[in-house]
Write an enzyme that holds these catalytic residues in place. Structure first.
Site, PDB file in Angstrom:
ATOM      1  N   ASP A   1      -6.927  -6.476   3.378  1.00  0.00           N
ATOM      2  CA  ASP A   1      -6.264  -5.261   4.046  1.00  0.00           C
ATOM      3  C   ASP A   1      -6.394  -4.537   4.997  1.00  0.00           C
ATOM      4  O   ASP A   1      -7.255  -4.866   5.885  1.00  0.00           O
ATOM      5  CB  ASP A   1      -6.795  -4.306   3.137  1.00  0.00           C
ATOM      6  CG  ASP A   1      -6.171  -2.865   2.855  1.00  0.00           C
ATOM      7  OD1 ASP A   1      -5.499  -2.895   3.561  1.00  0.00           O
ATOM      8  OD2 ASP A   1      -6.750  -1.594   1.804  1.00  0.00           O
TER       9      ASP A   1
ATOM     10  N   MET B   1     -11.919  -5.855   4.018  1.00  0.00           N
ATOM     11  CA  MET B   1     -10.782  -4.954   4.979  1.00  0.00           C
ATOM     12  C   MET B   1     -10.853  -5.859   6.803  1.00  0.00           C
ATOM     13  O   MET B   1     -11.409  -6.254   7.135  1.00  0.00           O
ATOM     14  CB  MET B   1     -12.352  -3.697   5.633  1.00  0.00           C
ATOM     15  CG  MET B   1     -11.401  -2.665   4.200  1.00  0.00           C
ATOM     16  SD  MET B   1     -10.479  -2.643   3.287  1.00  0.00           S
ATOM     17  CE  MET B   1      -9.397  -0.996   5.266  1.00  0.00           C
TER      18      MET B   1
ATOM     19  N   ASP C   1      -4.445   4.199  -1.820  1.00  0.00           N
ATOM     20  CA  ASP C   1      -5.548   3.845  -1.036  1.00  0.00           C
ATOM     21  C   ASP C   1      -6.738   5.584  -1.197  1.00  0.00           C
ATOM     22  O   ASP C   1      -5.424   6.292  -1.231  1.00  0.00           O
ATOM     23  CB  ASP C   1      -5.099   3.595   0.547  1.00  0.00           C
ATOM     24  CG  ASP C   1      -5.164   2.413   1.616  1.00  0.00           C
ATOM     25  OD1 ASP C   1      -5.737   1.442   0.949  1.00  0.00           O
ATOM     26  OD2 ASP C   1      -3.974   2.138   1.033  1.00  0.00           O
TER      27      ASP C   1
ATOM     28  N   MET D   1     -12.301   4.412  -0.914  1.00  0.00           N
ATOM     29  CA  MET D   1     -13.123   4.924   0.598  1.00  0.00           C
ATOM     30  C   MET D   1     -13.672   5.938   0.295  1.00  0.00           C
ATOM     31  O   MET D   1     -13.693   7.187   0.975  1.00  0.00           O
ATOM     32  CB  MET D   1     -12.061   4.935   1.448  1.00  0.00           C
ATOM     33  CG  MET D   1     -11.318   3.270   1.786  1.00  0.00           C
ATOM     34  SD  MET D   1      -9.443   3.416   2.581  1.00  0.00           S
ATOM     35  CE  MET D   1      -8.840   3.620   0.894  1.00  0.00           C
TER      36      MET D   1
ATOM     37  N   HIS E   1      -0.911  -0.740  -4.251  1.00  0.00           N
ATOM     38  CA  HIS E   1      -2.332  -0.517  -3.533  1.00  0.00           C
ATOM     39  C   HIS E   1      -2.948   0.430  -3.610  1.00  0.00           C
ATOM     40  O   HIS E   1      -2.113   1.550  -2.818  1.00  0.00           O
ATOM     41  CB  HIS E   1      -2.349  -1.610  -2.642  1.00  0.00           C
ATOM     42  CG  HIS E   1      -3.949  -1.515  -1.774  1.00  0.00           C
ATOM     43  ND1 HIS E   1      -5.412  -2.507  -2.349  1.00  0.00           N
ATOM     44  CD2 HIS E   1      -4.377  -0.994  -1.085  1.00  0.00           C
ATOM     45  CE1 HIS E   1      -6.067  -1.825  -1.446  1.00  0.00           C
ATOM     46  NE2 HIS E   1      -5.754  -0.919  -0.869  1.00  0.00           N
TER      47      HIS E   1
ATOM     48  N   HIS F   1      -8.473   1.380  -4.500  1.00  0.00           N
ATOM     49  CA  HIS F   1      -9.200   1.326  -4.329  1.00  0.00           C
ATOM     50  C   HIS F   1     -10.059   2.235  -2.771  1.00  0.00           C
ATOM     51  O   HIS F   1      -9.541   3.183  -2.536  1.00  0.00           O
ATOM     52  CB  HIS F   1      -8.160   0.843  -1.900  1.00  0.00           C
ATOM     53  CG  HIS F   1      -9.073   0.522  -0.498  1.00  0.00           C
ATOM     54  ND1 HIS F   1      -9.069  -0.318   0.138  1.00  0.00           N
ATOM     55  CD2 HIS F   1     -10.415   0.108  -0.613  1.00  0.00           C
ATOM     56  CE1 HIS F   1      -9.891   0.053   1.500  1.00  0.00           C
ATOM     57  NE2 HIS F   1     -10.655   0.224   0.826  1.00  0.00           N
TER      58      HIS F   1
ATOM     59  N   SER G   1       0.921  -0.901  -0.195  1.00  0.00           N
ATOM     60  CA  SER G   1      -0.388  -0.320  -0.043  1.00  0.00           C
ATOM     61  C   SER G   1       0.992   1.183   0.007  1.00  0.00           C
ATOM     62  O   SER G   1       1.839   0.914   1.488  1.00  0.00           O
ATOM     63  CB  SER G   1      -0.632   0.164   1.061  1.00  0.00           C
ATOM     64  OG  SER G   1      -1.235   1.315   1.375  1.00  0.00           O
TER      65      SER G   1
ATOM     66  N   MET H   1      -9.352   7.856  -0.779  1.00  0.00           N
ATOM     67  CA  MET H   1     -10.052   8.345   0.418  1.00  0.00           C
ATOM     68  C   MET H   1     -10.245  10.115   0.549  1.00  0.00           C
ATOM     69  O   MET H   1      -9.727  10.900  -0.026  1.00  0.00           O
ATOM     70  CB  MET H   1      -9.432   8.639   2.539  1.00  0.00           C
ATOM     71  CG  MET H   1      -8.571   7.214   2.007  1.00  0.00           C
ATOM     72  SD  MET H   1      -7.947   6.526   4.534  1.00  0.00           S
ATOM     73  CE  MET H   1      -6.686   5.658   4.116  1.00  0.00           C
TER      74      MET H   1
HETATM   75  C1  DX5 Z   1      -6.469   1.389   5.140  1.00  0.00           C
HETATM   76  C2  DX5 Z   1      -6.148   0.785   4.083  1.00  0.00           C
HETATM   77  C3  DX5 Z   1      -5.396   1.083   3.911  1.00  0.00           C
HETATM   78  C4  DX5 Z   1      -3.916   0.368   5.022  1.00  0.00           C
HETATM   79  C5  DX5 Z   1      -3.022  -0.437   4.993  1.00  0.00           C
HETATM   80  O1  DX5 Z   1      -7.113   2.417   5.766  1.00  0.00           O
HETATM   81  O2  DX5 Z   1      -7.246   0.508   3.170  1.00  0.00           O
HETATM   82  O3  DX5 Z   1      -3.982  -0.008   2.672  1.00  0.00           O
HETATM   83  O4  DX5 Z   1      -2.679   1.793   4.043  1.00  0.00           O
HETATM   84  O5  DX5 Z   1      -1.764  -0.117   6.037  1.00  0.00           O
HETATM   85  P1  DX5 Z   1      -1.295  -1.318   7.104  1.00  0.00           P
HETATM   86  O6  DX5 Z   1      -0.380  -2.513   6.218  1.00  0.00           O
HETATM   87  O7  DX5 Z   1      -0.197  -0.985   7.946  1.00  0.00           O
HETATM   88  O8  DX5 Z   1      -2.452  -1.791   7.983  1.00  0.00           O
HETATM   89 ZN    ZN Z   2      -6.954  -0.325   1.087  1.00  0.00          ZN
END
Ligand code: DX5
Ligand code: ZN
Length: 212
Positions: free
Chosen positions: A172, A138, A36, A69, A34, A67, A9, A38
């Protein structure tokens, strides 16, 4: 079960040096990157938008696994596909009309997947399992890297794997050389790891996930 893929990620990378980080983690054995996304609404954090995905795409060789969110991902999926996302996952808890949004993702040229939060049961995605390219479960509450693995989600993974033996099932949150074993035994094959990979030697840490 489909083959194991490691998806670091980028949330935990050094954003001042994204190109260098992408190249380093690819050289270290990443199968996917990956990303993220948000929106400060679906989750209490704000991260990466389409222009940054397009910038990452310019330097990345591996597929971008975006991903989303977001409360209203349907408004942005086409833009993320255009920016270079190879796969786009949307939360089943979002406002998105699921069928239409999955179709829009595919029409825009990307693969389409669904995401479930830790407390969402498999029933919420059961009708979609034969219509998606990937299910993301998740194993932390979305929003931040570096949280503790929630092992109760292993039940969701097991249930999903039973229903969909050939589906890519991604996990994840809180994945490291210890938690990865339970995740894979439960049936996950796409392994996201942020803080674990980026806090050490990338190649060693990716390898430790693979051998575990
Ligand atoms: C959380 C993200 C993850 C995050 C995982 O909201 O979707 O992808 O980056 O991070 P680690 O591996 O540190 O839990
Ligand atoms: Zn993620």
């Amino acid at each position: 079960m489909p083959s194991i893929k490691i998806a670091p990620s980028l949330l935990s990378c050094d954003f001042a040096n994204i190109q260098r980080e992408v190249e380093a983690v690819e050289a270290a054995g990443a199968d996917l990157l990956h990303v993220d996304v948000m929106d400060a609404h679906f989750v209490p954090n704000l991260t990466i938008g389409p222009p940054v995905v397009a910038a990452i795409k310019k330097v990345a060789k591996k597929p971008l696994d975006c991903h989303l969110m977001m409360t209203d991902p349907q408004r942005y999926v086409a833009e993320f596909a255009k920016a270079g996302a190879a796969i786009i996952t949307i939360h089943v808890e979002s406002n998105a009309p699921i069928a239409e949004t999955l179709e829009l993702i595919r029409k825009s040229g990307a693969k389409a997947g669904l995401v479930v939060n830790p407390e969402t049961t498999i029933d919420a995605v059961k009708p979609w399992l034969d219509k998606i390219d990937m299910l993301l479960v998740m194993s932390v509450w979305p929003g931040f890297g570096g949280q503790k693995f929630i092992s109760a989600v292993l039940d969701t993974i097991r249930a999903a794997r039973k229903l969909a033996p050939n589906l890519d099932i991604e996990i994840d949150g809180g994945i490291n050389d210890k938690t990865v074993k339970d995740a894979v035994n439960a049936g996950a094959n796409v392994l996201v790891a942020g803080s674990y990979v980026f806090a050490g030697n990338y190649a060693e840490r990716i390898k430790s996930l693979r051998v575990a």
